[in-house]
Motif scaffolding. Structure first.
Motif, mmCIF file in Angstrom:
data_model
loop_
_atom_site.group_PDB
_atom_site.id
_atom_site.type_symbol
_atom_site.label_atom_id
_atom_site.label_comp_id
_atom_site.label_asym_id
_atom_site.label_seq_id
_atom_site.Cartn_x
_atom_site.Cartn_y
_atom_site.Cartn_z
ATOM 1 N N ILE A 122 4.135 -10.986 -12.953
ATOM 2 C CA ILE A 122 3.227 -11.148 -13.950
ATOM 3 C C ILE A 122 3.800 -12.353 -14.816
ATOM 4 C CG2 ILE A 122 2.111 -10.147 -16.126
ATOM 5 C CD1 ILE A 122 2.144 -7.627 -14.404
ATOM 6 N N ALA A 123 5.121 -12.290 -15.153
ATOM 7 C CA ALA A 123 5.748 -13.231 -16.074
ATOM 8 C C ALA A 123 5.527 -14.505 -15.293
ATOM 9 C CB ALA A 123 7.163 -12.929 -16.568
ATOM 10 N N ARG A 124 5.961 -14.615 -14.001
ATOM 11 C CA ARG A 124 5.892 -15.900 -13.280
ATOM 12 C C ARG A 124 4.454 -16.453 -13.251
ATOM 13 N NH1 ARG A 124 4.405 -17.981 -8.849
ATOM 14 N NH2 ARG A 124 3.336 -16.071 -8.154
ATOM 15 N N ARG A 125 3.504 -15.543 -13.056
ATOM 16 C CA ARG A 125 2.179 -16.020 -12.967
ATOM 17 C C ARG A 125 1.639 -16.595 -14.355
ATOM 18 N NH1 ARG A 125 -2.751 -15.051 -10.062
ATOM 19 N NH2 ARG A 125 -1.400 -14.363 -8.240
ATOM 20 N N ALA A 126 2.143 -15.891 -15.390
ATOM 21 C CA ALA A 126 1.667 -16.221 -16.692
ATOM 22 C C ALA A 126 2.619 -17.697 -17.350
ATOM 23 C CB ALA A 126 2.000 -15.117 -17.808
ATOM 24 N N GLU A 127 3.651 -17.869 -16.374
ATOM 25 C CA GLU A 127 4.653 -19.180 -16.772
ATOM 26 C C GLU A 127 5.264 -18.857 -18.219
ATOM 27 O OE1 GLU A 127 2.077 -22.447 -16.609
ATOM 28 O OE2 GLU A 127 2.075 -22.761 -14.677
ATOM 29 N N VAL A 128 5.788 -17.684 -18.196
ATOM 30 C CA VAL A 128 6.608 -17.139 -19.291
ATOM 31 C C VAL A 128 7.751 -16.417 -18.782
ATOM 32 C CG1 VAL A 128 4.791 -16.805 -20.805
ATOM 33 C CG2 VAL A 128 5.554 -14.805 -19.788
ATOM 34 N N GLY A 129 9.151 -16.407 -19.480
ATOM 35 C CA GLY A 129 10.075 -15.826 -18.993
ATOM 36 C C GLY A 129 10.107 -14.355 -19.048
ATOM 37 N N PRO A 130 10.576 -13.601 -18.335
ATOM 38 C CA PRO A 130 10.522 -11.964 -18.388
ATOM 39 C C PRO A 130 11.249 -11.527 -19.903
ATOM 40 C CG PRO A 130 11.904 -12.760 -16.441
ATOM 41 C CD PRO A 130 11.481 -13.941 -17.305
ATOM 42 N N VAL B 128 -0.224 -13.751 -20.914
ATOM 43 C CA VAL B 128 0.392 -12.609 -19.801
ATOM 44 C C VAL B 128 -0.837 -11.742 -19.568
ATOM 45 C CG1 VAL B 128 1.779 -10.555 -20.289
ATOM 46 C CG2 VAL B 128 2.816 -12.689 -20.860
ATOM 47 N N LEU B 129 -1.653 -11.555 -20.554
ATOM 48 C CA LEU B 129 -2.820 -10.743 -20.279
ATOM 49 C C LEU B 129 -3.770 -11.020 -19.193
ATOM 50 C CD1 LEU B 129 -3.675 -9.362 -24.014
ATOM 51 C CD2 LEU B 129 -2.888 -7.978 -22.234
ATOM 52 N N GLU B 130 -3.883 -12.278 -19.189
ATOM 53 C CA GLU B 130 -4.915 -12.979 -18.266
ATOM 54 C C GLU B 130 -4.389 -13.023 -16.998
ATOM 55 O OE1 GLU B 130 -7.931 -14.712 -16.243
ATOM 56 O OE2 GLU B 130 -7.946 -14.004 -18.233
#
Length: 208
Positions: free
Chosen positions: A37-45, A17-19
């Motif tokens: 940001i969540a999408r780019r980090a590949e994590v859920g909201p 997330v930070l990256e």
């Protein structure tokens, strides 16, 4: 063992997330939606908000290194016994730091009003820079009709430096800093300036 694995997964999610936030803030400024940001980090909201409940918390964490670097630049410049040399180093290094990270520049000049930690950071930097500026003026190095607000104008103007590869941004920042320093330098040939724009008060108070 299972608990250790969960902690490792949580740490990995936070790092991703930070990256992603640093990259997107650098490319697009602070207006990037949290969902992007969540999408780019590949994590859920839900994972994003569990790690960073507010955008302010994410901004503070994402730019912690830049804040330390900025503080170090100003501290080193103020410690230089030659105030013009110290001011010149501050202008060059901060311009380059900001050129490669649009999001940090936005936060520094208050584009995102919720970034409370940046308000304290700005206030401290401005106090130190004001002292350095006045020393340089007393030494006859900086034009007497200039004010520290002109340095804030420079930071604001630096937001318009070209986007693109980091090497292009750095080259543009170095050129821009050299031009700015030339305009700050005391010179008998310099014409009078218009009345100063008191932008530093808005920066400290968190105004956009």
């Amino acid at each position: 063992m299972e608990g250790t694995g969960l902690r490792s997964d949580a740490r990995d999610n936070r790092d991703r997330v930070l990256e992603a936030a640093r990259r997107l803030f650098s490319e697009q400024g602070l207006g990037v939606p949290m969902r992007e940001i969540a999408r780019r980090a590949e994590v859920g909201p839900a994972t994003l908000y569990r790690r960073f409940p507010t955008k302010q918390a994410l901004i503070d964490a994402a730019f912690a290194d830049e804040m330390r670097a900025c503080s170090g630049i100003v501290r080193d410049g103020c410690a230089d016994p030659d105030p013009w040399r110290g001011l010149s180093a501050v202008v060059r290094d901060i311009t380059e730091l900001n050129a490669v990270n649009q999001g940090f520049t936005d936060a520094f000049v208050s584009s995102y009003p919720g970034a409370a930690d940046f308000a304290a950071h700005r206030a401290g930097m401005l106090r130190a820079l004001t002292g350095l500026w006045r020393r340089a003026q007393r030494a006859g190095a900086v034009r007497p009709d200039s004010v520290v607000d002109d340095l804030i104008l420079m930071i604001m103007a630096g937001r318009g430096l070209p986007v693109g590869p980091p090497e292009l941004r750095v080259a543009a920042a170095r050129r821009f800093a050299a031009l700015i320093l030339d305009s700050f330098r005391a010179s008998p040939a310099a014409g009078p300036l218009p009345p100063p724009a008191r932008v530093s008060a808005a920066a400290v108070s968190g105004g956009g």
